[in-house]
Scaffold this active site. Structure first.
Site, PDB file in Angstrom:
ATOM      1  CG  LEU A   1      -2.280   0.537   1.152  1.00  0.00           C
ATOM      2  CD1 LEU A   1      -3.077  -0.208   0.116  1.00  0.00           C
ATOM      3  CD2 LEU A   1      -2.973   0.458   2.501  1.00  0.00           C
ATOM      4  CB  SER A   2       3.876   1.998   1.794  1.00  0.00           C
ATOM      5  OG  SER A   2       5.087   2.720   1.744  1.00  0.00           O
ATOM      6  N   PRO A   3       3.737   3.644  -1.380  1.00  0.00           N
ATOM      7  CG  PRO A   3       3.329   5.873  -1.930  1.00  0.00           C
ATOM      8  CD  PRO A   3       2.845   4.772  -1.038  1.00  0.00           C
TER       9      PRO A   3
END
Lengths: 226, 214
Positions: A15-17
């Site tokens: 979920l974390s770019p």
């Protein structure tokens, strides 16, 4: 090579770019530096809850900045990162629980596939703006990474077992115990010490702590090391 | 050199440790890269208020992390940065209003001294070692008097607003003007990206000075 590889733990959530950016840099350097890279699927939601932090994009100026920052870093890191159209729904409502449980199962059963399956999940949510919450979405990513239909289905079933759920919980707790308030965190074990580095922008410092050479986010592969 | 220097604006507050790191890196590279560095004293308090952001150290895990991060960066950036003993009192209660007004006055009256006086103020807040910046007693007194004038107060306010209009939610921000575009970069850890945008070479935070450029 005389010395033992230094252990590096990368705690990440698809979920974390910025986790993706850190992941790609370390995957490139694991073939160049004398390191032993451990990929640790974690839940960024759990880390935020534990630390009392909030997703940065909830502050409008930070959200606006992040979108522009990622456009720069897309080119600079050569990672095809693209903000999903309905960003808030994807990040805040849909989440990544099943995806990260799946990666936990992959780590337990087919660890040699963990890098590729992680990448395929990022490509879905953070490059092609595709779902990663439905079973068929996760199976599609797994197959694209090279797992067979049977292997993928079996791993998906394992997601509801205590073995997988508690492992993801423990990994997330470990990140919290290292002091995480977000992701990615890289924990480097060197000279009998551990250092936790937050963000995808501490890799040059990491090189310095390892006594290795920093060649930027897109290094030339070293011949003979692969 | 055929092309014009590219304009870089560094918005900073001496209350901000990462501003000091970004400042030192850019002060080193201004003698190496083809850039025109503009130092823009700003009020981090005003930027926080405008954006609704809070000082990161108010979140315990972020505060703990910052202390350790600064210890690493002290060595890596070769800047003698040290967390003040009473950190929260210094940052949150005492603030930097007079200091930043003083730097605004220096920028207006003695701009060639702005780099040195800024460094001296960081050394006082963020390091144990303090040196004289080189202003005479008379100059310093005169500048201090100017701090209460509208000319200085409004200039600091305008500079802080300019940072907000660029999208700042904290400091430091570096605004680079290149190829007819402006890019705002937040933090002291976007300098390698800055080099990439300028088409310049990144030599890490402590570059070798280029002979013949000074």
């Amino acid at each position: 090579m005389a010395s033992l590889p230094r252990k590096l733990e990368l705690f990440y959530d698809v979920l974390s770019p910025y986790s993706w950016l850190g992941f790609e840099v370390l995957c490139r350097y694991q073939h160049i530096w004398n390191i032993d890279l451990h990929l640790c699927p974690s839940l960024i939601g759990g880390i935020m809850k534990n630390s009392g932090n909030k997703p940065p994009a909830l502050l409008p100026q930070k959200g606006k900045y992040m979108f522009v920052d990622l456009q720069h870093l897309r080119k600079f890191y050569q990672v095809p990162i693209q903000v999903p159209k309905d960003f808030f729904s994807v990040i805040l409502e849909k989440g990544s629980l099943t995806a990260m449980r799946f990666l936990t199962a992959v780590k337990q059963e087919n660890p040699e596939m963990l890098e590729r399956v992680s990448r395929e999940l990022w490509m879905r949510v953070w490059s092609r703006d595709e779902d990663i919450t439905e079973p068929q979405s996760i199976l599609a990513a797994a197959e694209k990474a090279g797992l067979s239909k049977e292997q993928a289905k079996s791993l998906l079933e394992k997601c509801s077992t205590d073995k997988v759920k508690s492992s993801l919980r423990e990994t997330t707790e470990a990140a919290c115990n290292y002091g995480a308030f977000g992701l990615p965190i890289t924990v480097v074990h060197v000279d009998n010490k551990s250092h936790m580095l937050f963000g995808s922008d501490r890799m040059e410092l990491l090189a310095h702590l390892l006594g290795e050479q920093w060649q930027g986010p897109v290094p030339s592969p070293v011949k003979g090391k692969l």
